[in-house]
Each structure stands twice: as C-alpha cells, then as structure tokens.
Design a protein around this motif. Structure first.
Motif, PDB file in Angstrom:
ATOM      1  N   ASP A  31      -0.899  -2.134  -9.776  1.00 61.12           N
ATOM      2  CA  ASP A  31      -0.470  -2.863 -10.965  1.00 61.12           C
ATOM      3  C   ASP A  31       1.007  -2.594 -11.183  1.00 61.12           C
ATOM      4  N   ALA A  32       1.802  -3.616 -10.898  1.00 63.14           N
ATOM      5  CA  ALA A  32       3.254  -3.434 -10.970  1.00 63.14           C
ATOM      6  C   ALA A  32       3.721  -3.154 -12.398  1.00 63.14           C
ATOM      7  N   ASP A  33       2.870  -3.456 -13.355  1.00 59.94           N
ATOM      8  CA  ASP A  33       3.258  -3.207 -14.743  1.00 59.94           C
ATOM      9  C   ASP A  33       2.879  -1.814 -15.215  1.00 59.94           C
ATOM     10  N   ALA A  34       2.090  -1.125 -14.415  1.00 55.71           N
ATOM     11  CA  ALA A  34       1.691   0.226 -14.812  1.00 55.71           C
ATOM     12  C   ALA A  34       2.911   1.144 -14.791  1.00 55.71           C
ATOM     13  N   PRO A  35       2.824   2.187 -15.601  1.00 53.56           N
ATOM     14  CA  PRO A  35       4.005   3.055 -15.731  1.00 53.56           C
ATOM     15  C   PRO A  35       4.278   3.894 -14.482  1.00 53.56           C
ATOM     16  N   PRO A  36       5.513   4.347 -14.340  1.00 54.13           N
ATOM     17  CA  PRO A  36       5.833   5.257 -13.252  1.00 54.13           C
ATOM     18  C   PRO A  36       5.173   6.629 -13.490  1.00 54.13           C
ATOM     19  N   PRO A  37       5.266   7.579 -12.607  1.00 53.43           N
ATOM     20  CA  PRO A  37       5.995   7.543 -11.323  1.00 53.43           C
ATOM     21  C   PRO A  37       5.327   6.630 -10.305  1.00 53.43           C
ATOM     22  N   ILE A  38       6.153   6.182  -9.370  1.00 57.36           N
ATOM     23  CA  ILE A  38       5.713   5.217  -8.374  1.00 57.36           C
ATOM     24  C   ILE A  38       5.500   5.901  -7.039  1.00 57.36           C
ATOM     25  N   PHE A  39       4.432   5.520  -6.391  1.00 54.25           N
ATOM     26  CA  PHE A  39       4.298   5.890  -4.977  1.00 54.25           C
ATOM     27  C   PHE A  39       3.945   4.628  -4.213  1.00 54.25           C
ATOM     28  N   SER A  40       4.862   4.199  -3.338  1.00 51.80           N
ATOM     29  CA  SER A  40       4.581   2.990  -2.573  1.00 51.80           C
ATOM     30  C   SER A  40       4.812   3.249  -1.096  1.00 51.80           C
ATOM     31  N   ILE A  41       3.955   2.646  -0.325  1.00 53.84           N
ATOM     32  CA  ILE A  41       4.046   2.834   1.125  1.00 53.84           C
ATOM     33  C   ILE A  41       3.580   1.541   1.789  1.00 53.84           C
ATOM     34  N   ARG A  71      -2.315   8.915  -5.805  1.00 53.77           N
ATOM     35  CA  ARG A  71      -3.047   8.126  -6.798  1.00 53.77           C
ATOM     36  C   ARG A  71      -3.788   9.061  -7.752  1.00 53.77           C
ATOM     37  N   MET A  72      -4.387  10.076  -7.182  1.00 48.88           N
ATOM     38  CA  MET A  72      -5.154  11.016  -7.998  1.00 48.88           C
ATOM     39  C   MET A  72      -4.253  11.873  -8.884  1.00 48.88           C
ATOM     40  N   ARG A  73      -2.990  11.937  -8.519  1.00 46.88           N
ATOM     41  CA  ARG A  73      -2.083  12.700  -9.365  1.00 46.88           C
ATOM     42  C   ARG A  73      -1.388  11.806 -10.391  1.00 46.88           C
ATOM     43  N   GLY A  74      -1.914  10.614 -10.530  1.00 45.94           N
ATOM     44  CA  GLY A  74      -1.424   9.765 -11.614  1.00 45.94           C
ATOM     45  C   GLY A  74      -0.265   8.862 -11.263  1.00 45.94           C
ATOM     46  N   GLN A 727     -21.091  11.749 -14.594  1.00 44.69           N
ATOM     47  CA  GLN A 727     -19.686  11.440 -14.830  1.00 44.69           C
ATOM     48  C   GLN A 727     -19.528  10.705 -16.147  1.00 44.69           C
ATOM     49  N   LYS A 728     -18.273  10.567 -16.573  1.00 45.26           N
ATOM     50  CA  LYS A 728     -17.988   9.833 -17.805  1.00 45.26           C
ATOM     51  C   LYS A 728     -18.482   8.404 -17.660  1.00 45.26           C
ATOM     52  N   PRO A 729     -18.909   7.799 -18.752  1.00 44.75           N
ATOM     53  CA  PRO A 729     -19.358   6.404 -18.664  1.00 44.75           C
ATOM     54  C   PRO A 729     -18.233   5.533 -18.111  1.00 44.75           C
ATOM     55  N   GLY A 730     -18.583   4.672 -17.180  1.00 45.40           N
ATOM     56  CA  GLY A 730     -17.584   3.755 -16.653  1.00 45.40           C
ATOM     57  C   GLY A 730     -16.741   4.324 -15.523  1.00 45.40           C
ATOM     58  N   ALA A 731     -16.912   5.610 -15.225  1.00 41.48           N
ATOM     59  CA  ALA A 731     -16.137   6.198 -14.123  1.00 41.48           C
ATOM     60  C   ALA A 731     -16.602   5.560 -12.821  1.00 41.48           C
ATOM     61  N   LYS A 732     -15.651   4.967 -12.102  1.00 42.56           N
ATOM     62  CA  LYS A 732     -16.033   4.171 -10.944  1.00 42.56           C
ATOM     63  C   LYS A 732     -15.975   4.917  -9.628  1.00 42.56           C
ATOM     64  N   SER A 733     -15.038   5.833  -9.554  1.00 35.70           N
ATOM     65  CA  SER A 733     -14.835   6.449  -8.247  1.00 35.70           C
ATOM     66  C   SER A 733     -14.086   7.770  -8.389  1.00 35.70           C
ATOM     67  N   ILE A 734     -14.416   8.674  -7.509  1.00 35.27           N
ATOM     68  CA  ILE A 734     -13.684   9.946  -7.478  1.00 35.27           C
ATOM     69  C   ILE A 734     -12.226   9.688  -7.127  1.00 35.27           C
ATOM     70  N   ALA A 735     -11.985   8.564  -6.417  1.00 39.41           N
ATOM     71  CA  ALA A 735     -10.623   8.246  -6.006  1.00 39.41           C
ATOM     72  C   ALA A 735      -9.719   7.963  -7.201  1.00 39.41           C
ATOM     73  N   LEU A 736     -10.331   7.634  -8.327  1.00 42.34           N
ATOM     74  CA  LEU A 736      -9.535   7.324  -9.513  1.00 42.34           C
ATOM     75  C   LEU A 736      -9.487   8.504 -10.491  1.00 42.34           C
ATOM     76  N   GLU A 737     -10.114   9.602 -10.103  1.00 42.11           N
ATOM     77  CA  GLU A 737     -10.080  10.803 -10.949  1.00 42.11           C
ATOM     78  C   GLU A 737      -8.813  11.600 -10.676  1.00 42.11           C
ATOM     79  N   ARG A 738      -8.597  12.599 -11.487  1.00 48.32           N
ATOM     80  CA  ARG A 738      -7.406  13.432 -11.304  1.00 48.32           C
ATOM     81  C   ARG A 738      -7.602  14.443 -10.191  1.00 48.32           C
ATOM     82  N   PHE A 739      -6.567  14.630  -9.428  1.00 43.76           N
ATOM     83  CA  PHE A 739      -6.577  15.700  -8.452  1.00 43.76           C
ATOM     84  C   PHE A 739      -6.642  17.011  -9.230  1.00 43.76           C
TER      85      PHE A 739
END
Length: 914
Positions: A31-41, A71-74, A727-739
């Motif tokens: 999501d290009a509108d999401a806030p930084p920090p940015i990691f792009s590859i 991603r996991m580090r936000g 997990q929390k309701p609506g939690a979709k994936s460990i990949a979206l959780e915090r490291f």
RNA sequence: GGGCGAUUAGCUCAGUUGGUUAGAGCGCUCCCCUCACACGGGAGAGGUCAAAGGUUCAAGUCCUUUAUCGCCCACCA
C-alpha cells in the motif's frame, strides 16, 4: 480448531494450502499510502520462459527472508515480481523448436516469428511465476511486470530517445563480436574467453616486385614471413605491418607483398602497435576480422574486406574458398599453402578464444554498423555513488571489482540482430537516409518530409530494459505514487555473476535518469555449485531441480538449508545430507508442537482452556511468576530467546543468513527442546494448579514467539502451527504479525548463569554414567558439593530436575569438597559431583584421559600465567581481557588441582588393591 | 598479462573489527526404540588452522614469500 497434529511432518500436506491462501488473500499487496519506513525490493527478473532453478531458489529465499522480516517489523513493504523477455535465449529456444519441426525461422518472416514467440511465452511464460507462488514468495502479485510489456516498452523508448538526444547513444561502423549461430552481434560481456590450444602458422608472403635483401645476412630474400593463429582470415588481409624501428624489416616498409592464394597486392606498412618479439615481428592485417587490425586499418586508411557470411562461412570475397565453413576453410587454406611451399612452419600456441556466452560458438570479430552507448559519462556518477556509500555493496570486496570494470569501461553495443525484443526506435528515410529517433513512429522524415520511412530492424540488448527495471517497474517515466514511495528501492539481491551485466548498468541508468541510486544496498550472493565446484547448470545436467527438492524435503527445509549455507562471499555446495538436516529440523519443530498439544489435552481434562493458557493477551503478559518469582528454567528460556532475537536481527541486518539460521537452530533445538521442554515436563501435568498454569503459559509464550522468530526462514511450517494457537479475532497470518521484540523483563544474566550450572552438573552426571557404563535405566545415588552460596541454593531448589534428568535416585548435598577418588567424580570450579557405584575402572584408560586433560590445562594455565605476569601485557591489554583471563585462570587452577588429586588417588587405589 | 578469493575436524563449511582451552552440520564410536520426535535422546572421539618467515604483550585472524586450487578481467597477431 483442529488440535490433532499428525505424527509425521509432511510438508506437502501444508505448503500448497498456505501458498494458495497467501495468494488468494492478497496478503502481500503493498500500500503506497501506508506510512514509512519503507522496504522495497524488485526481483531480478528471471527468464519468462524458464523454470525455477537452484540459483533462483537461493535468490528468492534470501529476498523473501528479508522481505518477510521487514514486513514483520512494521515496514511498508513491497516485493515486486516480474519476468524478463530474455531476448537472445528465448529466441534461441523458439528457433530450435522450429528447427525441430523442420522450419527455418527466417523463412517465416519477422511478424510470424514474433507471433510464435509470443505464443510460446503465453504457454510457458507462467511456469516460473507459478512456481514462485507455490513456494510461497511474499510478492505483491498485483504489481507483476514483464520487460516486454507495453508499459516497459514505453520506458525503454523514453530512455533510448533521451540518451540519443544527449548524444550518449550513437550509430557507428565498428568492429564487433558476431555469433554465427545466434546470428547477431554481442556486447563484450556476452563473450566469454576460454584458453584453447591452437597453432601459430608461419606463412610466407612473397614480396612483390623488387626483392629485398635480408638486413642481417645480405642474402636476397623472396618472402616476408607472418605468423597467425587464423590463416583463414588472410583472404581479407589488406596489409602486412612491421614495427617502424625493426631493423629486420626497415627496408621493406613501403614495399608490397603478393597475398598468397589470391594474388592481391598489399602494402607493407609500419605501426608502433606491432610487437617485435611476437612471432616473426611481421603481422598480417585483416581490418574486417580483428579488433587490433581494425584500429590499425583506420589509422592507415586500409580497405576492410569481410570474407565471411553471417553463419560463419566464407563468402564471395574468399574466392575459391567461398561456401566453406570457416574452420574447414582454415584446413583447406593451410593445405594449399603447404602445397605451394608457403607454409614455413607450424608451432603450438595457446591463446584465449572468445565464445558466445549462449551458444558457446567461437565468436567472429566482424566490422559492422551498430548502435552503441557511450559509457564513460554514465560511469562517473555510478562510481561516485558506490564510492560515497550511497549504495552499500556487500560483501564489499566486490566494490574493487566494480570500480575496476567501471574505470576501464568501453562502449556498449546495444543493437542485436534479433526479432524478439524491444525494436530500436529509429527510422530511416528511404529518400535521403536521414535517421529519426523518436518515442513513437514518425509520420514523415524530419528533413525531407518523405513518408517512405523504415524502422531499424534490430532490437535492443535485453540488458537495456533490465537496466531500467528498478524504476520502470514503478511507473517511470510517469511520476507515479509507487515511484515516489518505493524508489529508490531498499535493496537488490542477486548473484555476483551479473554484477556487470545488470547491477552496474542499473546503477548507471538509474543515476542518469532518476538522479538517484536505484537501490541503497546491493547484496551479491554466492553461487550454488555442484560437488565438483562448477556452477550448476541444467544444460550440463549438473543442476539440482529445486521443485523436486522442495517436494522431497519441503520448501521450508530447502529455504532453511540454503540460508544456513549462505555465508556472504562463499559459494554454496548443496548436498542431500544438508537438506536432510534441515528437514529434520523442520520435523523437530513439528514434533515440539505435537508434544504441546498432546499434553495439553491431558491437562485440559482438569478444566483449563487453551485460550486461558495461550491466548494472545495471556502470551503478552509472560513471563509468569510462581510464588513471586519467574521459575529458573522459564527465566532462562526467556533470556535465551532474547539473545536469539537479538542475534537474528543483527545477522539479517548484515545479510548473514547462515548466522541467523544457526542461531535459530541452536535456540529451538538445543535450548528449547533439549533443555526447556525436558525440564518443565512434570510441571505441565502438575497437580499444583498454579505451577501448571505458569508452566503452560510461559511455554506457549516462548513457543509462539519462537514461531515468529522462525517465520521468515520457514514460512509454511510456522504459519500452520501458528494458526493452531488462539489468535486475535481477524488475525490472518503470522506473516502480518510483529517480529518478536524482547522486552527488558525477559533478560536475566543470573538465570543464564544458574541454569548453566545445572546443565553442567547434569551433563557431568551423565558423563560419569556413560563412562562407567551404568545402565541408562538404572538410577544411582549421587553426592554434590557446591562452592558458593548462590549455586548451593540453585542446586538445592532444583533437586528434582537434577535427579530426573541425571537419573539420580538420591542426591546428597555435601558441605565440604568431595574426595577426588576414582572415576566416579567430576569437578569444575563451582562444584564437585560423585556417583555411588561399584567401580570397575579401566585404570590405564582413565589415567590416559586425565593425563591428556591435565596437559591441556597446564598449557592453558601456563600461557595465562605468562601473560598476566608480563607488565607490558598488563599495561597494554584492555581491562576486560585481563579480568577475563584472571577469572578463567583461577577456575582452571582449581580444576587442575582437583584433576591432579584424582589422578594421584586413582593410581594409589590401584596400587593398594594389588 | 593483470586483479580477486580460497586452503581450518574424515566430509561440507562457519569463525565480523587481532584477545580467555578454535565451532557447526553430516559422518564416526559407545549407550538407549523413556508415553513429542529413531527425521529421535544421552555421552564421546576427532584439528601443530596449507608451508616458511615477520609484526605484536597477544595471530586461524595483520604483513611478506612459497605451494596447490578456483574465479573474474584482458584486442599480443
């Protein structure tokens, strides 16, 4: 929630399911509108018609690990996938396919041929991206790109036109590398050199007209002898050159020779370029077929005679040799010369021949008209960017290679005589030959207004479009939101084998067109090699197929294995043993989870719920206290987890994948499974409810954090197990959780020290038992003496654990040091431990063992005493080192003393018993 | 012809800025199919860090030379 975990870890059962889930849920859409920090590859685009090979697997594993970690580090994270049209190699594939059907592609015509290639692309173009989906790469598939798509074409034309207008792209007649099989020119990079044993033919060129006299002997002479490695090109000779200061030939300069086999008369000229030492000091000049000769020919305004056809045969200019394949012609010419008595001698000569990177055909140097790009101007800022650190190059020894190449850079041959690729946006006027270079096809000639225009038939080198990849994929030349957000990209990961082909060119073009670096860091990874050390290659049959391996061992195991071997700067040799090791690790994790749930079921009968033991809010509060303190084993595992998290973060920040892998492996297997789980087993089923609750809660908290720690390396397994926890309701994936981030309350140096003591004690007991061959099921009594109070308390309050894991029936705690008698004693600086057992000791073996240990200790102590007794050392070494040495020395002295005592006792006992 | 890298346990390799008895995986030896895991558990053996010199209080780590192997670059016909 499905609670039963199957006994065996079957990666196939879980991987495809999650791979599909990730794609369906579009989990990794940026999501290009999401806030930084940015990691792009951006992905190094693989050949669109190719399939995943082991090299990609490494690339993609490293990229995906870092992407998931960020991603996991936000981070606002983008991993952009895509493929390359790969001009020359794709065209080769289709040409070969057609040939198999008996069709010469040239007879099809360009349009039809292009159609066929597109068809082939449509059919097989999805293979590799489909494989990428299957192995669960966390790409944003909505942003997938292809280098030959209309939007990429637009970027390519824009770049070409701008460079042309800036006079950095030009068209010229020059000596280039021609591949008689691929039927196109190649850039210097696409020519690989290989040492070949060949000959140096010494050929007599009869002097024409006035016959000179030998400068040395004064004898009349009839010939000038030239030495060449390529006799067949002599048909295109337009001069013979000697060094101007060469006394042997001075008198011949300006005279002529009659070129054998053709009878053409060509001049003898003088040029500094000639090496007097080499061959005969006289060199035949073939401007149309040799780079040196071409330069020399220009200086002397010599004729260029191309004697070959596109496909490497001799042409009409070769007279009677016309139609012969070039190496056939060589044979024939040598024979003919021999017959004419013009072959003076043949010597052995090893030299490097240029081969076409793709077809491995010997490249033919030929003069032709091509498009070139001036590189010097582009290279300056590209060098500066790396120089000043705007691009971090890892490992940094590649920097020198980069600078070296950039400093000596030569113009880039851009055009290719292919049909598959970006057509050069240049149009020629049929009336006056005027060239129009434009973004879109011009309606009329810019000078005469003629509408009779034809576009240049050639296409651009594939690497030209790849060179724009980091910004063309983000929308350039349009100023898109993506470009603003994700450019410069954060990182490029690719193999060092394409440092010049691709990396250097992206830096040059990126700096030129965007004024910014295309990526802030570039990590050049190792290559995967076969056992013999060769680069893996499918064509040689030496490649391992990652798809097969992924099925055999699981993608997670494959990823883990590659990561664990990917030390920066060294090549990887993959083996079944290593893969099996990684698979075993995955199995270990699987079974640890299985243990948790199996035991939980038993515990739940007491009324506890999974939610109250392992719910997200419950986990967040860990560690839990029992009687006001965190139990030692729990404090210890949280402290170890903390260290592991920190080390993994540090390792990944520096592309040290192998460190990260090893650290995780050690933590999960060595600490968590071997010690922690074993230690708390009784607590989990304890009738004492508080004790059980604390154990379960801490266990789940550590386990869940460990899954997150593991996730970037082993995404499938961790996703599967994570979903089995509440997990929390609506939690979709460990990949979206915090490291995992270790809070300070997890740290505990004292727990590390005290639990470490218990580990040492238990290991000592086990060691004695093994040495004395005590039946592993038999419990024996033991006695222990502990030096300091803290350790005493630790031992006292952990009797149960020591007894259980050491198979001790009765543990007596002594208040004075134990006699160092016999083999049943072990001592360290902090404790003595002895086992009660009727000894049957092999005195000789035991003595030898102790002697060896003593020797080691004596050496260690000696060197420390020497150092510590040295004033210079004391004045220069850092305080930390001195203190460390002193502590260790004190410990080792105690150990040595006890060991010596034991040694003495052992021999005395033996003596007495005799 | 230049440049770079490698040489550490039987095998494959780690060892970041020199600093306390050099590590891992696999293999090997011994014991154990203990109710998560034999793709497992426990305990071990195994290295004069390619060779020689040097710098340093201290070298696997820095410098020099040598040997062996590998890679990249290079228009000596």
């Amino acid at each position: 929630m499905a609670r039963e975990i199957p006994k065996g870890y079957e990666p196939q059962e879980i991987e495809l399911k999650w791979a599909e889930y990730w794609v369906e849920q579009a989990l990794f859409r940026a999501d290009a509108d999401a806030p930084p920090p940015i990691f792009s590859i951006v992905i190094p685009p693989p050949n669109v018609t190719g399939s995943l090979h082991i090299g990609h697997m490494l690339d993609h594993t490293e990229i995906d690990i870092l992407t998931r970690w960020h991603r996991m580090r936000g981070f606002n994270t983008l991993y952009l996938p895509g493929t390359d049209h790969a001009g020359i190699s794709t065209q080769r594939v289709v040409v070969r396919q057609l040939a198999d059907q008996g069709i010469d592609y040239r007879t099809l015509g360009r349009e039809e041929f292009e159609k066929r290639v597109w068809k082939w692309k449509e059919e097989s173009g999805g293979t590799i991206t489909e494989q990428m989906r299957q192995i669960g790469e966390s790409c944003d598939w909505s942003r997938e790109k292809f280098t030959l798509s209309p939007e990429m074409s637009r970027a390519v034309r824009e770049a070409f036109v701008r460079l042309y207008e800036e006079k950095l792209i030009y068209r010229a007649h020059y000596l280039t590398n021609w591949c008689p099989v691929c039927l196109t020119v190649l850039s210097d990079l696409e020519v690989v050199h290989e040492e070949r044993r060949g000959n140096l033919w010494h050929i007599r060129y009869p002097l024409a007209g006035a016959e000179g006299k030998s400068a040395q002997t004064g004898e009349p002479r009839k010939y000038l002898v030239v030495a060449t490695t390529r006799p067949e090109t002599m048909l295109g000779d337009t001069a013979v050159a000697v060094h101007p200061a060469d006394e042997r030939y001075k008198d011949l300069i300006g005279k002529n020779v009659a070129l054998p086999l053709t009878g053409r008369t060509i001049p003898i000229i003088a040029d500094e370029m000639v090496d007097r030492e080499f061959g005969t000091g006289a060199v035949k000049i073939t401007p149309a077929h040799d780079p040196n000769d071409f330069e020399l020919g220009r200086r002397h305004h010599l004729l260029e005679i191309d004697v070959m056809t596109d496909d490497g045969k001799m042409n009409a200019a070769a007279g009677v040799y016309a139609g012969l394949e070039r190496f056939e012609a060589r044979k024939k010419i040598v024979e003919d010369l021999k017959e004419l008595g013009l072959l003076e001698k043949v010597t052995e000569h090893t030299h490097a021949v240029g081969l076409c990177e793709r077809s491995r055909t010997i490249v033919e140097p030929r003069a032709s008209t091509q498009w070139f790009c001036k590189m010097k101007t582009l290279a300056e800022p590209a060098m500066a960017a790396v120089e000043r650190g705007a691009i971090r190059m890892v490992p940094d020894n590649r920097r020198e290679e980069y600078f070296n190449w950039m400093r000596n850079i030569r113009d880039w041959t851009l055009s290719r005589q292919l049909w598959w690729g970006h057509r050069i946006p240049a149009w020629y006027c049929a009336e006056n030959g005027h060239v129009t270079v434009a973004r879109e096809a011009p309606a009329a000639c810019g000078t005469c207004g003629s509408r009779n225009l034809t576009q240049d038939p050639d296409v651009l080198d594939t690497w030209f479009s790849s060179g724009l990849w980091p910004f063309s994929t983000l929308g350039w030349p349009a100023e898109t939101k993506d470009l603003k957000t994700y450019y410069p990209t954060s990182l490029l990961i690719t193999g060092y084998d394409i440092l010049f082909f691709w990396v250097a060119r992206m830096i040059m073009l990126g700096m030129h067109f965007t004024g910014e670096v295309p990526f802030r860091a570039v990590y050049l990874h190792s290559l995967v090699r076969t056992g013999g050390g060769e680069k893996m290659s499918k064509s040689k049959g030496t490649g391992l197929d990652p798809v097969v391996l992924n099925q055999q061992y699981g993608t997670d195991a494959m990823r883990f294995c590659l990561a664990s071997m990917a030390a920066p700067g060294t090549d990887i040799v993959l083996s079944d043993d290593r893969l099996a090791g990684a698979r075993n690790f995955a199995n270990k994790i699987w079974n640890a989870a299985r243990f948790l749930f199996l035991n939980l079921e038993k515990f739940e009968q007491g009324g506890a719920t999974l939610e109250e033991l392992a719910g997200p809010e419950v986990r967040a509060q860990a560690p839990y206290l029992l009687n006001g303190v965190v139990p030692l084993s729990d404090a210890w595992i949280f402290a170890r987890l903390t260290a592991a998290i920190e080390q993994v973060n540090e390792a990944l920040a520096n592309y040290r994948f192998h460190d990260a892998a090893q650290c995780i492996y050690q933590f999960f297997w060595g600490d968590f499974c071997d010690w922690y789980i074993e230690w708390i087993k009784p607590d989990l089923q304890s009738a004492h409810r508080d004790r059980a609750f604390v154990a379960w809660r801490n266990l789940f908290a550590v386990f869940e954090a460990a899954l997150r720690l593991l996730h970037p390396l082993m995404p499938f397994l961790t996703e599967e197990l994570w979903h089995r926890l509440p997990q929390k309701p609506g939690a979709k994936s460990i990949a979206l959780e915090r490291f995992p981030e270790a809070p300070d309350r997890w740290r505990s140096p004292s727990a590390l020290a005290e639990f470490g003591l218990l580990q040492a004690l238990i290991t000592a007991v086990r060691n004695i038992r093994a040495e004395m061959k005590i039946d592993s099921k038999k419990k024996v009594a033991a006695e222990v003496f502990v030096v300091d109070k803290i350790a005493g308390t630790t031992v006292e309050s952990n009797r149960d654990g020591i007894m259980r894991l050491g198979m001790v029936s009765d543990l007596k705690i002594s208040d004075k040091p134990l006699p160092q008698s016999g083999a049943a004693v072990r001592s360290t600086a902090r404790f003595d431990v002895r086992i009660d057992y009727t000894e049957t000791v092999d005195v000789a073996a035991e003595s030898a063992k102790i002697t060896k240990e003593l020797e080691g200790l004596r050496k260690a102590i000696g060197s420390k005493e020497r150092q510590l007794g040295d004033d210079i050392f004391r004045s220069r070494a850092p305080e930390k080192i001195i203190r460390g040495l002193e502590i260790t020395l004190a410990e080792q002295r105690i150990e040595m003393q006890k060991l010596a005592e034991r040694f003495e006792q052992l021999n005395q006992d033996t003596h007495n018993s005799r």
